[in-house]
Design a protein around this motif. Structure first.
Motif, PDB file in Angstrom:
ATOM      1  N   ASN A  45      -0.158   4.134  -2.571  1.00  0.00           N
ATOM      2  CA  ASN A  45      -0.483   5.292  -1.844  1.00  0.00           C
ATOM      3  C   ASN A  45       0.182   6.661  -2.629  1.00  0.00           C
ATOM      4  O   ASN A  45      -0.119   7.502  -2.840  1.00  0.00           O
ATOM      5  CB  ASN A  45      -0.538   5.577  -0.383  1.00  0.00           C
ATOM      6  N   ALA A  76      -8.658  -0.980   4.621  1.00  0.00           N
ATOM      7  CA  ALA A  76      -8.739  -1.530   4.045  1.00  0.00           C
ATOM      8  C   ALA A  76     -10.055  -2.957   4.313  1.00  0.00           C
ATOM      9  O   ALA A  76      -9.513  -3.697   5.026  1.00  0.00           O
ATOM     10  CB  ALA A  76      -7.245  -2.000   3.595  1.00  0.00           C
ATOM     11  N   VAL A 124      -8.822  -0.888  -3.169  1.00  0.00           N
ATOM     12  CA  VAL A 124      -8.111   0.363  -3.015  1.00  0.00           C
ATOM     13  C   VAL A 124      -9.414   1.383  -2.500  1.00  0.00           C
ATOM     14  O   VAL A 124      -8.487   2.973  -2.199  1.00  0.00           O
ATOM     15  CB  VAL A 124      -7.760   0.492  -3.982  1.00  0.00           C
ATOM     16  N   PHE A 161      -4.525   8.495   0.197  1.00  0.00           N
ATOM     17  CA  PHE A 161      -6.022   7.143   0.835  1.00  0.00           C
ATOM     18  C   PHE A 161      -6.678   8.674   1.693  1.00  0.00           C
ATOM     19  O   PHE A 161      -5.885   9.082   2.374  1.00  0.00           O
ATOM     20  CB  PHE A 161      -5.252   6.461   1.911  1.00  0.00           C
ATOM     21  N   GLU A 162      -7.487   8.321   2.213  1.00  0.00           N
ATOM     22  CA  GLU A 162      -8.411   8.881   2.979  1.00  0.00           C
ATOM     23  C   GLU A 162      -8.574   7.997   4.169  1.00  0.00           C
ATOM     24  O   GLU A 162      -9.235   8.648   5.338  1.00  0.00           O
ATOM     25  CB  GLU A 162      -9.622   9.747   2.760  1.00  0.00           C
ATOM     26  N   SER A 163      -8.375   6.961   4.292  1.00  0.00           N
ATOM     27  CA  SER A 163      -8.920   6.179   4.836  1.00  0.00           C
ATOM     28  C   SER A 163      -7.327   5.518   5.923  1.00  0.00           C
ATOM     29  O   SER A 163      -6.983   4.851   4.516  1.00  0.00           O
ATOM     30  CB  SER A 163      -9.700   5.509   5.058  1.00  0.00           C
ATOM     31  N   ASN A 164      -7.447   4.221   6.645  1.00  0.00           N
ATOM     32  CA  ASN A 164      -5.961   3.852   6.629  1.00  0.00           C
ATOM     33  C   ASN A 164      -6.645   1.720   7.262  1.00  0.00           C
ATOM     34  O   ASN A 164      -6.283   1.147   6.705  1.00  0.00           O
ATOM     35  CB  ASN A 164      -5.370   3.864   8.090  1.00  0.00           C
ATOM     36  N   THR A 166       0.859  -1.216  -0.163  1.00  0.00           N
ATOM     37  CA  THR A 166      -0.022   0.487  -0.002  1.00  0.00           C
ATOM     38  C   THR A 166       0.883   1.334  -0.076  1.00  0.00           C
ATOM     39  O   THR A 166       0.502   2.327  -0.642  1.00  0.00           O
ATOM     40  CB  THR A 166      -1.201  -0.064   1.007  1.00  0.00           C
ATOM     41  N   LEU A 218      -9.710   3.008   0.715  1.00  0.00           N
ATOM     42  CA  LEU A 218      -8.769   4.106   1.601  1.00  0.00           C
ATOM     43  C   LEU A 218      -9.244   4.304   0.583  1.00  0.00           C
ATOM     44  O   LEU A 218      -8.600   5.692   1.586  1.00  0.00           O
ATOM     45  CB  LEU A 218      -7.826   2.557   0.872  1.00  0.00           C
ATOM     46  N   THR A 219      -9.273   5.092  -0.827  1.00  0.00           N
ATOM     47  CA  THR A 219      -9.080   6.356  -1.070  1.00  0.00           C
ATOM     48  C   THR A 219     -10.878   7.413  -0.550  1.00  0.00           C
ATOM     49  O   THR A 219     -10.637   8.380  -0.537  1.00  0.00           O
ATOM     50  CB  THR A 219      -9.516   6.175  -2.579  1.00  0.00           C
TER      51      THR A 219
END
Length: 552
Positions: free
Chosen positions: A394, A404, A456, A399-402, A390, A459-460
């Motif tokens: 990245n 997944a 993905v 990424f807006e979040s950690n 990742t 995460l975004t």
């Protein structure tokens, strides 16, 4: 020697004890009441006088042994959540000794006697949930720490099914008051227990000594007698489509894709027929292109409620077919409000109805469910699916979040919310970027993997997945290495052969974790056995067996 006079005094006392039976039968549930009443009269505490107290919204006249208490039908889940309020506020007749509650969609099949009476040091009699035997590792207890029904160290307790419970009148009413207080506290904080009234009943049983009866007193009707208990009370599979008031006019259906090799149309026919074997009313749409579907005759095509042809621009890029990409476009094509996508190289193996699977999520307003095999915090585990870094991904996406959600493409349930549309649009962008930049070395027939794009996208985007559907994986894949199918499982409903007859193709081209050729052949055997079983016991005839490879 027993004193005869004392014996007759005790016997006279018993036969004149009165049991009140609480039943809730609003809307179409009233149709279940006659059978339940008849079997209670036949089998339940036969030495006792019985009075039925029925909460209903129907205009019915009281009978000699039935009191109808008219109530207003509330939106779901309030009818379930507030039942203890109904019990507490009811106007009971005089001289009631015992009170028991039955779900109206149950009926008795054997005699039930004094074994359901609790001892003096016990508060109430309750029933063990069947899933304590069938899936003991599943946590049905409340997980919200802010709820009064929250249960810590849940593995220390036996989960209770709220379909049948009761005991001496004072104990029953005291229990109702205690549970009502728990619910009222939560409602003031806008909290509702995971399983409504059942969550609070379980909390009460944990905090108070109760008599726990085995799950033979709440035996699901779709199990063929294989539970190690004697059947006493049968709990029906609900006709969710016609009974559940919360569903209203919402439509739910299956979405299948049949493009490329004509065997995918044959797979789609088999999967559709296997679903309708357990649920004839299930709605199924197939999305196809070109002549793929023409291998099916006109009669076979009737298995589908909709046959929808795909626009070439949503399937082809530079002359190459991208079936995986079209999965992400389903939200534009589906005729359903709630859509369930399944890979067609699969077959429905469960005794559960498709409608039950969907309604479990609709009921709880869950808008997205994926074949989610794992959830990882990329700060602790930076590799997606165990091998995609990742930190490198990245560099291409913000990424807006950690967190997944490692989704797999064999199964997706979604509705047309604005959030879900944004999620699919984001997944499409990632798919097209991966096609151009090839940021990871993972493809299927030289096409990007849609499940990678969806993962993905979790995460975004700030895309939240309800904690009740985390690690949902209803499809049995080859990495699970099963030898037989558990048709009673509520967690594993669909068997997939992972796209090919051969282990080599499934592994090298499909990108699946197929352990060996032996396992691949075993899954194909299980698939073909399911075809034979359905053909031997159903009007739906599955006409295709796995005999060749499918090539796009």
């Amino acid at each position: 020697m027993v004193n005869i006079a004392i014996f007759f005094i005790i016997y006279k006392y018993l036969i004149y004890m009165t049991v009140l039976i609480f039943i809730i039968a609003t809307e179409k549930y009233i149709r279940f009441f006659p059978k339940l009443k008849k079997t209670i009269q036949q089998y339940f505490l036969t030495d006792y006088k019985k009075v039925f107290y029925v909460f209903t919204n129907h205009d019915l006249e009281n009978e000699v042994d039935v009191i109808y208490d008219k109530i207003f039908p509330l939106p779901w889940p309030l009818p379930s959540l507030l039942r203890f309020h109904l019990f507490s506020n009811s106007k009971l007749p005089d001289n009631i000794d015992l009170i028991y509650y039955f779900d109206v969609d149950t009926y008795l099949v054997d005699y039930i006697g004094n074994e359901v009476l609790h001892n003096k040091d016990e508060k109430i009699s309750v029933v063990s949930h069947p899933y304590n035997l069938l899936d003991p590792n599943y946590n049905s207890f409340e997980t919200n720490t802010q709820s009064t029904s929250y249960v810590e160290n849940w593995k220390n307790y036996e989960y209770i099914h709220a379909s049948f419970f009761g005991g001496y009148k004072d104990n029953f009413l005291s229990m109702c008051d205690d549970i009502k207080k728990l619910i009222d506290v939560d409602l003031k904080s806008n909290i509702i227990g995971k399983w409504y009234d059942e969550s609070y009943l379980n909390k009460y049983v944990i905090d108070n000594k109760c008599k726990i009866l085995d799950c033979g007193y709440s035996h699901p009707d779709f199990w063929a007698g294989d539970l190690p208990v004697k059947k006493k009370i049968i709990h029906l599979i609900k006709d969710w489509e016609s009974i559940r008031g919360y569903r209203n006019e919402k439509t739910a259906g299956v979405c299948l894709i049949a493009v490329g090799d004509s065997c995918y149309a044959q797979y789609a026919y088999n999967l559709a027929a296997s679903i309708k074997y357990t649920d004839e009313d299930a709605k199924i749409a197939v999305f196809t292109y070109g002549t793929c579907i023409d291998i099916l005759n006109d009669e076979e095509k009737k298995i589908f409620d909709n046959i929808i042809f795909i626009k070439s621009e949503d399937l082809y890029i530079n002359g190459r077919m991208h079936p995986n990409l079209f999965k992400l476009y389903l939200y534009k094509y589906t005729p359903f409000e709630y859509s369930v996508y399944m890979d067609v190289d699969s077959i429905w193996v469960s005794k559960f109805k498709f409608s039950q699977l969907v309604d479990n999520y609709i009921r709880d307003n869950i808008n997205f469910v994926g074949q989610c095999r794992d959830v990882i915090d990329i700060r602790e585990k930076p590799l997606l699916y165990g091998f995609h870094d990742t930190n490198k991904i990245n560099l291409h996406f913000k990424f807006e979040s950690n967190i997944a959600y490692q989704l797999h493409g064999q199964f997706v349930l979604f509705n047309k919310t604005e959030e879900n549309i944004k999620f699919f649009e984001e997944s499409i962008k990632i798919y097209l970027y991966q096609l151009d930049k090839k940021i990871v070395d993972w493809n299927w027939f030289n096409c990007p993997i849609e499940e990678f794009s969806m993962t993905v996208a979790t995460l975004t985007l700030p895309f939240k997945v309800d904690d009740r559907v985390i690690k949902v994986a209803p499809v049995i894949t080859q990495d699970e290495n099963i030898y037989e199918i558990d048709k009673t499982s509520s967690k594993k409903l669909i068997l997939t052969i992972n796209g090919s007859e051969t282990h080599d193709i499934a592994n090298k081209i499909g990108g699946y974790v197929c352990i060996s050729q032996d396992i691949t052949q075993r899954y194909i055997k299980l698939y073909n056995q399911t075809v034979d079983e359905i053909n031997n016991s159903s009007n739906f005839k599955l006409k295709y067996w796995i005999q060749k490879n499918c090539i796009l």
